[in-house]
Design an enzyme around this catalytic site. Structure first.
Site, PDB file in Angstrom:
ATOM      1  N   ASP A  46     -38.329  20.491 -51.132  1.00 20.64           N
ATOM      2  CA  ASP A  46     -37.525  21.627 -52.171  1.00 20.64           C
ATOM      3  C   ASP A  46     -38.617  21.407 -53.319  1.00 20.64           C
ATOM      4  O   ASP A  46     -38.274  22.112 -54.098  1.00 20.64           O
ATOM      5  CB  ASP A  46     -35.905  20.684 -52.720  1.00 20.64           C
ATOM      6  CG  ASP A  46     -35.339  19.672 -51.289  1.00 20.64           C
ATOM      7  OD1 ASP A  46     -35.206  20.287 -50.018  1.00 20.64           O
ATOM      8  OD2 ASP A  46     -34.590  19.018 -52.057  1.00 20.64           O
ATOM      9  N   GLY A  98     -24.060  11.275 -59.670  1.00 15.15           N
ATOM     10  CA  GLY A  98     -24.874  12.267 -58.728  1.00 15.15           C
ATOM     11  C   GLY A  98     -26.465  12.597 -58.202  1.00 15.15           C
ATOM     12  O   GLY A  98     -26.535  11.936 -59.442  1.00 15.15           O
ATOM     13  N   GLU A 207     -29.471  26.526 -45.675  1.00 17.93           N
ATOM     14  CA  GLU A 207     -29.738  25.878 -46.738  1.00 17.93           C
ATOM     15  C   GLU A 207     -31.427  26.317 -47.738  1.00 17.93           C
ATOM     16  O   GLU A 207     -31.954  27.191 -46.990  1.00 17.93           O
ATOM     17  CB  GLU A 207     -29.482  25.374 -46.882  1.00 17.93           C
ATOM     18  CG  GLU A 207     -30.213  23.533 -46.078  1.00 17.93           C
ATOM     19  CD  GLU A 207     -30.212  22.489 -46.447  1.00 17.93           C
ATOM     20  OE1 GLU A 207     -28.393  22.015 -46.842  1.00 17.93           O
ATOM     21  OE2 GLU A 207     -31.022  21.590 -45.624  1.00 17.93           O
TER      22      GLU A 207
END
EC number: 3.2.1.99
Length: 334
Positions: A46, A98, A207
Site C-alpha cells: 500500500d 487495530g 479498494e
C-alpha cells in the site's frame, strides 16, 4: 527460482547485451541506467509517496502495522529507511487492537498530512480513518486522532484513504469492497466539512483508490481481487476515467465503474502475482510517469514487495508495458 522466471531473466539479459552492441552503448552503461523489480525486496504494501522540500521522495507503507515505515529516495530505485511515522508512545489508539494500514501522505499548507486506516481484520464496522501531521516528511508525526469510523459515517469497511484537491476544495476518498466514497473536507484537511455527506463514486469491486487528473480527465485507479493470500492472491490494478471528480467513471466501452466495469492496468505474470494498491504517479525530468505498487514474488513469496513501473499514455488511457510487472527496465531519469 522457477524455470519460467529464470528463462525470462536470461532473455532480458540477452536483450540488454544485443541492444548495447547495436547502439554502441556499453552493457555497463545500460545496466547503470536500468533497475530490477522489486525496488525494495521486503514487504511494503500500500505505498504512498510525496516529494519533500529537500528534494527526496518519501515513501510510506503498511509493512509495520504498529508504526508505518518511511523510506526515501532521489530516483525511485535506491531507497533508504529513515524511520517510522509513529513510535510506541505516539501511535494512534482510537482502535486499541487495530493495525495501521494504507497511509496516504500529502502536503496541505505548510504541514505534511498523513491519513491512515485503523482496523482489526474483519472489523468492517469498527474500522476508521485518522490523520496525523508533521513539519517534515520524515516526521515526527503528531496524531490528530480519528476522523470517523464506519459505524459513525455509515460506510462499511472505511479504510484506504486518498486525499485530493480540486477546484479550490479538499476531498477524501476511501472504501474497500463496499463501495468507494468521497466527501469534502475542511480547509486544513483534518476533518469533514460541516454538513458534508459521503457520496458513493464507484461500485463494490474496488479498494486502494487513487485519482489522477490529466488532460481534462480524472483517472480512478483501484485494486480488485484478494490482496493477502500469498501466491493465491488475485490482486489486479484497474482504472477508469471521468470528466468529473465524482464520476461517472467509465471504461473504454463506456461501461461504468459503478457497475464494476474497468480497464485492467497491471496483472500477474510468471514472476509476480497480487499486483495492486498503487501509489501516486511521479513524473521524472524527462516527462516519464512512474507508479509504485506492491506484489508477491513467485520466487520469494514471503510478503508484498515494492514494485516500480512506467505508465505510458496511449489515446488518453494509461498502460504498463505488457500489462504486467517488469523484471528489468530503463530507470527513471532524475
Amino acid at each position: 527460482m522457477r524455470l519460467a522466471h529464470f528463462i525470462f531473466a536470461v532473455l532480458i539479459s540477452c536483450s540488454t547485451v544485443i541492444l548495447a552492441q547495436s547502439s554502441g552503448i556499453t552493457k555497463e552503461t545500460l545496466l547503470k541506467n536500468s533497475y530490477r523489480n522489486p525496488v525494495i525486496d521486503q514487504s511494503l504494501p500500500d505505498p504512498s509517496i510525496i516529494k519533500g522540500d529537500d528534494g527526496f521522495y518519501y515513501l510510506y507503507a503498511t509493512e509495520d502495522i504498529r508504526n508505518l515505515p518511511i523510506h526515501r529516495s532521489k530516483d525511485l530505485v535506491h531507497w533508504d529507511f529513515v524511520g517510522t511515522a509513529f513510535t510506541k508512545e505516539t501511535r494512534p489508539s482510537f482502535e486499541p487492537k487495530g493495525g495501521l494500514w494504507a497511509p496516504d501522505i500529502n502536503k496541505i499548507g505548510d504541514k505534511y498530512v498523513l491519513y491512515y486506516s485503523m482496523s482489526v481484520w474483519g472489523g468492517e464496522w469498527t474500522c476508521g480513518i485518522g490523520v496525523a501531521t508533521a513539519d517534515k516528511p520524515e516526521g515526527p508525526f503528531t496524531d490528530q486522532g480519528k476522523m470517523f469510523r464506519s459505524n459513525e459515517i455509515k460506510v462499511q469497511n472505511s479504510i484506504d484513504p486518498f486525499y485530493i484537491e480540486d477546484g479550490g476544495k479538499r476531498y477524501l476518498f476511501w472504501g474497500s469492497f463496499r463501495g468507494i466514497y468521497g466527501v469534502e473536507l475542511t480547509s486544513d484537511g483534518l476533518s469533514l466539512k460541516e454538513g458534508a455527506t459521503p457520496v458513493q463514486v464507484v461500485g463494490t469491486a474496488y479498494e486502494g483508490t487513487y485519482i489522477h487528473k490529466r488532460g481534462g480527465y480524472y483517472y480512478l485507479f483501484a485494486s480488485i481481487g484478494s490482496c493477502c493470500e500469498g501466491l493465491k492472491s488475485t490482486y489486479t490494478t484497474v482504472v477508469g476515467r471521468s470528466k468529473k471528480l465524482f464520476g461517472p467513471y467509465l471504461n473504454k466501452q463506456g461501461q461504468s465503474m459503478s457497475d464494476n466495469h474497468h480497464e485492467v492496468l497491471i496483472k500477474k505474470n510468471e514472476a509476480f502475482v497480487g499486483t495492486g494498491h498503487n501509489s501516486e504517479i511521479v513524473t521524472d525530468k524527462k516527462g516519464g510517469d512512474w507508479m509504485l505498487y506492491h506484489a508477491v514474488s513467485v520466487a520469494n513469496p514471503g510478503g508484498r514487495v515494492l514494485m516500480l513501473d512506467r505508465i505510458h499514455w496511449k489515446k488518453g488511457w494509461p498502460s504498463v508495458e505488457g500489462g504486467t510487472p517488469s523484471l528489468e527496465s530503463a530507470a527513471p531519469r532524475f
